[in-house]
Design an enzyme around this catalytic site. Structure first.
Site, PDB file in Angstrom:
ATOM      1  N   ARG A  80       0.704  -0.920   0.225  1.00 58.89           N
ATOM      2  CA  ARG A  80      -0.068   0.240  -0.069  1.00 58.89           C
ATOM      3  C   ARG A  80       0.839   1.052   0.352  1.00 58.89           C
ATOM      4  NH1 ARG A  80      -4.250  -1.986   4.801  1.00 58.89           N
ATOM      5  NH2 ARG A  80      -5.017  -3.741   3.793  1.00 58.89           N
ATOM      6  N   GLY A 110      -5.124  -4.040  -8.968  1.00 56.01           N
ATOM      7  CA  GLY A 110      -7.659  -3.760  -9.244  1.00 56.01           C
ATOM      8  C   GLY A 110      -7.832  -2.102  -9.481  1.00 56.01           C
ATOM      9  N   ASN A 111      -8.684  -2.394  -8.972  1.00 57.36           N
ATOM     10  CA  ASN A 111      -9.746  -1.017  -8.794  1.00 57.36           C
ATOM     11  C   ASN A 111      -8.784   0.272  -8.543  1.00 57.36           C
ATOM     12  OD1 ASN A 111     -11.365   0.921  -9.658  1.00 57.36           O
ATOM     13  ND2 ASN A 111     -13.163  -1.154  -8.741  1.00 57.36           N
ATOM     14  N   ILE A 134      -8.729 -10.265  -7.783  1.00 62.07           N
ATOM     15  CA  ILE A 134      -9.432 -11.862  -7.061  1.00 62.07           C
ATOM     16  C   ILE A 134     -10.585 -11.126  -7.104  1.00 62.07           C
ATOM     17  CG2 ILE A 134      -7.436 -12.675  -6.321  1.00 62.07           C
ATOM     18  CD1 ILE A 134      -8.758 -12.541  -3.161  1.00 62.07           C
ATOM     19  N   ASP A 135     -11.011 -10.336  -6.846  1.00 62.69           N
ATOM     20  CA  ASP A 135     -12.711  -9.132  -6.323  1.00 62.69           C
ATOM     21  C   ASP A 135     -13.046  -9.464  -7.818  1.00 62.69           C
ATOM     22  OD1 ASP A 135     -12.471  -9.422  -3.785  1.00 62.69           O
ATOM     23  OD2 ASP A 135     -10.795  -7.473  -4.020  1.00 62.69           O
ATOM     24  N   GLY A 178     -14.364 -10.234  -0.504  1.00 68.69           N
ATOM     25  CA  GLY A 178     -15.112  -9.761  -1.383  1.00 68.69           C
ATOM     26  C   GLY A 178     -15.401  -8.618  -0.224  1.00 68.69           C
ATOM     27  N   LYS A 221     -31.186 -33.306   3.430  1.00 64.81           N
ATOM     28  CA  LYS A 221     -29.983 -33.492   3.877  1.00 64.81           C
ATOM     29  C   LYS A 221     -28.958 -33.718   4.303  1.00 64.81           C
ATOM     30  CE  LYS A 221     -28.921 -29.990  -0.644  1.00 64.81           C
ATOM     31  NZ  LYS A 221     -28.326 -29.233  -1.099  1.00 64.81           N
ATOM     32  N   HIS A 262      -6.618 -15.571   4.407  1.00 63.35           N
ATOM     33  CA  HIS A 262      -5.897 -15.355   2.664  1.00 63.35           C
ATOM     34  C   HIS A 262      -5.571 -15.825   2.097  1.00 63.35           C
ATOM     35  CE1 HIS A 262      -4.434 -10.617   3.506  1.00 63.35           C
ATOM     36  NE2 HIS A 262      -5.623 -11.326   4.621  1.00 63.35           N
TER      37      HIS A 262
END
Lengths: 332, 332, 332, 332
Positions: A80, A110-111, A134-135, A178, A221, A262
């Site tokens: 970061r 990513g974003n 991965i999202d 997520g 089930k 993770h």
């Protein structure tokens, strides 16, 4: 940048994703094949703006990216970088590259990472983004680099949980990644036959979750699976606590909570992520070769395409909520 | 029981473990090969003492145990059973078996389950135990059925965590199973090159853990792994909280906690667990055939042996703590 | 060698085996922890006797063996070396070590490799062998380093073959490694529920194999598995040809042959092979530290032990053929 | 068929493919959710035309397709059926369905199977095809059900071969499936960084293969990978024989041949194949509900679409040969 670059740099940023190494390899070797020099930046934007004496930017030759295509994570590292929101910091990054004769940068991430890429582009650097998270929440790519591996790791884990849940007649409440986007939760839920899928985009009340577990029990089930995205209104622990408190008697199954965490980032890249990494990386270099930049490389259907970074940043790809309904029907 | 049994029953009890299905198959087919009848009891001791009309005890033929040898968990199911501490309840179980003509029982499970097995034996039933628990804490067997698979699942998960930890220059604090026994933690720590291994039997102070993470950083490692058994003085969350509170500045890595949880129970049985399951199951039947009972079937070296249940119950196999020191040396 | 060595070398020889890297790491770091220097020899005995200018022998520091514990194969490489049967060539190897001040050598490998190790020992070098071969045919160790991983890879492949065989109502004839020794074949056959297991030590006639496939069909099985060791009288192709020629009508299943081949050598080391590699490597250094050499490090029961190399070489550990009979009973 | 069907049947045909079970489950439960009856046909077209007394067609309820979504292969079984080329045989199949009140059929399979589906459609049965073959050679779907799993199994095997090849400085010649179509070979070659990829659609001469292996050696690589599709001009054995005969001296690496064979069909379905199976199966029922039939269900981009069977059969989807060139550049 005028015409073709003579030297480029590549970095990975944000959460690591399987396939990033294949993309680094493809960027590097495709650029070398054109006679360009290639530099790897360690630790993302933080490495880009670090003082040169820290040595975070160094030459990559063909052998430097040998043997990495089957490894998860990113050999360049990621980090970061709050300072990067500062225009002056970014200018230092551009200067660092200029001092090495580098006039173009490939940003794999990513974003948030592509927002940084766009800011650098606005300040005049030739930048290409590669859609990797991965999202799978990035506009401009049907599927992002790394999502397929993360899904397979998560589904493998839920398959294991189902085995033990079934042996003990239990309900397994599983939290997957997520924070803002339920893609992983939705795909994992559909792929594992989950009784309920609770997402930021698809809030299912604890009462409804309880009812679906009850239904599973009554249909005979031996187990029930509930998938919860970490960004849902109640996370897995909270949901289980409510179920225990308010619905203990109806829900005949014992309940167990697992937070996958993770491990979803790790794992040997799947074939799809290797192929995406190769194609995205090579395409980024083709773009630079023809003078295209300021764009994100992604997948549309089966074609590799580009979208202007300005159209991508700050947006979130919507989820196909019909699949939630499908998952519900198929879990009967 | 006088002479050979005419009919036997088999049940699995306690936490499920990979390889139990292979043991069920071996018990069943070895007994059928001798011309005996075989009954499977669902849901462990709870099924044994359930009223007959619930149908928890039913015949097993050769085909009923086909296709199960590669599946984790137990097809017979398992459950806790508080009532079983009551002598009268156990007598009901023995009566249930007698009503079916069953005069011997094989109990596949760990410490608590073998205590139940011993109690039944004391009440006159011919009982054989099979040593099966992922914790590997049972006296009478060098390694218990299911431990090898659990270890491989846990190590695979830690391998994944190391990939992402290394990409982000992080320390990964991982909690593995082991409420009273550090076997899983020790083996996983040694197999993954962990910086520190914190066990019920080997308490490492948070200060010492911090120092080892610091050492890893200073030796140039890109990540550090800390393995914590769930039964350690501080569990993984608590340990991480202390490290954050008291040692944040020394520990230069970011830290992330992962609790592996129940995925460690699942998984396709490894070859070792399949072979153990086959050998233990067949040996249990050989014992009954020659009139031996009241014993636990386990492994000594490479031999399948028996130990009287009375010598096994209530004990915990000690851990080889030299391996903790070895792990420490090898992580340098 | 008098007293403790000041510097040691380590090499891997013969077929590669998973866990060799863990053993290299353990040898290296255990020796460094005692203040000794460590050299790695590339490409086995061939590297040992190569002219020094080829640079096959080089220093190993702690970081050089970082990150390898989870990788299959051997980072030092391996190779066949015919010259090594020549006493003069071996003397060159000893001289090469002496020139670097190295007075002890650890040889990680199987039968042929330990024969070479013994020859060096006879010529006066302090040598320790580590029992490592996927064939598990080495006297002096109940299980050899690498066998467990090879078995798990092979069983995973047979599990896949069973899926497709069952979908098509086929018999699958599978050839596994084992030129002289049927250990892999036996363990794989027992672990996968094979109808027939054909080994160098357990010849099953094509007629008998056909009969067992017929029996499986008649019991209602949807598939049959036949495991053939590569060193059996008929290899898998030959056996299938005979079955097609002489028994086509009886054998109602279609047949397919698969030769697993070298995939059995690869694979991420299992936990057992990691633990063995760590313990064997550390034990080899303990031996040298107390002046013991000329021995093979192996496992007896759960203890790491040593056996004089002279007692090990040229022998083949016998197979427990009772397990063949067990496999046959359990496949009913 | 007029309006909605009251009862449907489903079968799998041709080579089995991972994900077929998910499709069977989705077809079954989606149809049941609409109140239709569902029949499963065993062993493909052979079961369809078998005399009713053989009992190859039977009712499927929701629980009958429980627990199968994570299993490879097909629980309905598959078989070749020469008789099906005969119009009268097909008419018997339609009669068999009519006798059960079934007026629509879902056929899950590849090219040959969809040809059969089309023939039934021409004879008046309401038929829907689902594109499923590991070869991914079917027009009408960007990717076919089962291909992703097969690729991941094959790449996993090649990753293992690379480990041992690298330990021994070898070239590994690997034959993958693909009798007419090089899709698997191409994707595997690109995903594993192969030096050469030899396909039916991309013949590379033995001389050129030798040269690429030489180049890898000279660039300092420790191994070389050559991927050969089974339908290439020379299969792997033949290619290796030519290389040994004509190019032994240039090619400095030892060479080893591995034929992956049927393991490529097996394997736990990947997430992508589970999602495709679910979506394709559900879509097939939606088509029938709105009166659409005579079409193949497949994927275009990220949309599930239909294509008339008449436009699909007898064609082969062309391969993107640009990816061969990309693989070549990236293997430098």
């Amino acid at each position: 940048m005028q015409g073709q670059p003579k030297a480029i740099a590549v970095l990975t940023s944000g959460g690591d994703a399987a396939g990033m190494n294949m993309a680094i390899r493809a960027v590097t070797r495709s650029a070398l094949a054109r006679g360009w020099a290639v530099y790897g930046v360690q630790e993302g934007f933080a490495g880009l703006i670090a003082p040169p004496e820290e040595g975070k930017i160094s030459r990559l030759e063909a052998r430097d990216v040998g043997g990495i295509l089957g490894r998860g994570g990113t050999v360049l590292g990621s980090a970061r970088c709050k300072d990067f929101h500062d225009e002056k910091a970014r200018a230092r990054g551009i200067d660092n590259l200029a001092a090495l004769g580098v006039d173009a940068l490939v940003v794999i991430g990513g974003n948030g990472s592509q927002t940084g890429a766009h800011a650098l582009h606005e300040q005049g650097l030739a930048v290409i983004g590669i859609a990797s998270t991965i999202d799978n929440d990035l506009e401009g790519s049907d599927i992002t680099l790394g999502a397929d591996t993360a899904l397979n790791v998560a589904v493998d884990a839920v398959d294991k949980l189902r085995v033990t849940a079934s042996s003990h007649r239990r309900a397994s409440i599983v939290e997957v990644m997520g924070r803002h986007c339920g893609y992983i939760g939705l795909a994992v839920g559909l792929a594992t036959g989950a009784e309920a899928i609770v997402l930021p985009e698809n809030d299912v009340s604890p009462d409804e979750v309880a009812q679906r577990i009850v239904n599973a029990y009554e249909r005979g089930k031996h187990h029930a699976i509930v998938i919860v995205a970490e960004g849902a209104r109640h996370n897995a622990q909270a949901l289980a606590a409510i179920l225990e408190r308010d619905h203990r008697e109806r829900v005949r199954f014992d309940m167990r909570v697992t937070v996958l965490g993770h491990i979803q980032r790790g794992g040997t890249p799947t074939v799809q992520d290797r192929l995406l990494g190769a194609r995205f990386g090579a395409h980024a270099i083709e773009c630079l070769a023809r003078g295209e930049h300021g764009v994100l490389v992604g997948l549309r259907g089966s074609e590799v395409v580009t979208t202007p970074l300005a159209e991508v940043i700050g947006k979130q790809k919507p989820l196909d909520l019909d699949l939630v309904e499908l998952a519900h029907v198929l879990a009967q």
